[in-house]
Design a protein around this motif. Structure first.
Motif, short mmCIF file in Angstrom:
data_model
loop_
_atom_site.label_atom_id
_atom_site.label_comp_id
_atom_site.label_asym_id
_atom_site.label_seq_id
_atom_site.Cartn_x
_atom_site.Cartn_y
_atom_site.Cartn_z
N LEU A 57 -0.93 104.99 39.00
CA LEU A 57 -0.55 104.48 37.69
C LEU A 57 0.01 105.62 36.85
O LEU A 57 -0.66 106.64 36.64
N ASN A 58 1.24 105.47 36.39
CA ASN A 58 1.82 106.44 35.47
C ASN A 58 1.85 105.83 34.08
O ASN A 58 2.21 104.66 33.91
N LEU A 85 3.45 102.16 34.23
CA LEU A 85 4.33 101.89 35.38
C LEU A 85 3.63 102.29 36.67
O LEU A 85 3.04 103.37 36.75
N PRO A 86 3.71 101.44 37.70
CA PRO A 86 3.17 101.85 38.99
C PRO A 86 4.02 102.96 39.59
O PRO A 86 5.23 102.99 39.42
#
Lengths: 94, 321
Positions: A57-58, A85-86
């Protein structure tokens, strides 16, 4: 001090189907804590058992990856846009 | 004019050009390294040659023996570069390609004789990587060089791109490049930190996780092994997402100063401008960025000519990084 959180498709079911959330908090950690308190089902997707961020996970504050600007202690302010974002495979040019 | 014995000898030693006209600050210079000058048209020529050379050195590939097959996932440029190198060395290449890459990329692969295997566009590069891994497992006689995990990828940049940049722009203070396999950032970044400590390394990435609909859960995510093998989280100083609209706008801005480069190069320039804006007015700084390829492969997107919002919608559906 509300920030807008943009939720990726893959996590929406865990936050009541919302594409965005508006949450108040002075740091990323505080804001995510409130999200998890409201939607406990998302906790395992966001955090590891030791409280660190899920490796795939970002999280970006105004497009800056928080891992490089203080992690969960990264400051947030009113109107900030937080994007989850993934981590996925990049493309061909880097 | 200089003569060369082989097209492969044309790889590398690319020019660096002053793009400071796009810098928002007079105290910040911006230089762009034009990787589109490589013979197959992108920075990936360096990687493809390095991957094949290493495989030949290790005995994984044997020059001159017919029937050797390689398989590689690529959203375009690595496949194109590998296809060129494979044609010259006599290997057959199968490229696993997401179906939503720009049409010019598949056309170029065919120019060099590569076989194309399409993976679902909705799964993006992730899907191409997964499919190539499966096919490589099912066909153990195929050679899977796997650019995302092969040390020869960042090594190409540690040996060539990094030294070229430091030799041409010794006053460099910031290096900014795109994050795909992370090969450029890890190789150049590590070279610069080893030889000029204090240089800041920034990664620019597209918001690709937004468009990968095929992702079932976060556990399907992916971080290139090259990134973790090189302690990327320690090496990078910043990582910034650049949106499609900004990428297109800066791709156009670059064309206004004569630079006809691909859309990812526009994204990286947008990141360079963001970096420049953060540098105090009384500090002299020199940013070096990489233009990964030229604009030719993106003409079908209308990036330079059509309405920006239309192009952005189109760009969301294709892989340009």
């Amino acid at each position: 001090m509300a920030s807008i959180i943009r939720i990726p498709t893959v996590l929406r079911a865990a936050v009541g189907g919302n594409a965005t959330l508006s949450v108040e908090g002075a740091t990323i950690g505080e804001i995510l804590g409130k999200v998890v308190a409201e939607f406990p089902g998302v906790e395992a997707q966001v955090f590891n058992a030791d409280g660190s961020l899920h490796k795939f996970l970002n999280i970006y504050v105004n497009d800056d990856d928080v891992r490089y600007i203080g992690g969960l202690t990264a400051a947030t302010k009113d109107g900030d846009e937080i994007t989850l974002l993934p981590a996925v495979a990049g493309g061909a040019t880097a | 004019m200089t003569r060369y014995a082989s097209v492969l000898d044309l790889i590398g030693n690319t020019p660096v050009v002053d793009a400071s006209a796009l810098s928002p600050k007079a105290n910040v210079k911006i230089w762009v390294k034009l990787e589109g000058r490589n013979p197959a048209g992108s920075v990936k020529d360096r990687v493809a040659l390095s991957l094949v050379d290493a495989a030949e050195r290790d005995g994984v590939l044997t020059p001159g023996v017919p029937g050797q097959i390689l398989i590689e996932p690529s959203s375009g440029n690595t496949g194109i570069a590998l296809a060129m190198v494979c044609r010259m060395r006599g290997y057959h290449l199968k490229v696993v390609l997401p179906s939503n890459v720009s049409v010019e990329r598949t056309q170029l692969l065919r120019v060099w004789g590569a076989e194309i295997i399409m993976s679902p566009g909705t799964e993006g590069s992730n899907g191409a990587v997964r499919m190539a891994q499966t096919l490589a497992e099912e066909n153990p006689d195929w050679v899977f060089l796997y650019q995302y995990a092969n040390p020869a990828n960042p090594d190409a940049h540690y040996r060539t791109t990094g030294p070229e940049i430091l030799a041409d722009v010794p006053e460099i203070t910031h290096f900014i490049a795109g994050l795909g396999t992370s090969g450029t950032l890890m190789g150049v970044g590590r070279y610069l930190k080893d030889h000029k400590p204090g240089v800041q390394v920034w990664a620019i990435e597209p918001p690709s996780g937004e468009t990968v609909d095929g992702l079932r859960s976060l556990d399907d995510g992916y971080i290139p092994p090259v990134f973790t093998q090189n302690n990327g989280a320690e090496l990078l100083d910043r990582k910034v997402v650049v949106r499609p609209k900004q990428s297109i706008e800066f791709t156009r801005a670059m064309s206004e100063i004569g630079l006809f480069v691909g859309i990812s190069s526009g994204a990286i320039m947008a990141g360079a401008v963001k970096c420049a804006q953060e540098i105090p007015d009384d500090v002299e700084a020199t940013i070096v960025t990489v233009a990964c390829d030229d604009g030719w492969k993106y003409l079908s997107t209308g990036a330079w000519t059509d309405d920006v919002d239309d192009v952005v919608e189109r760009a969301k559906k294709i892989i340009y990084f």
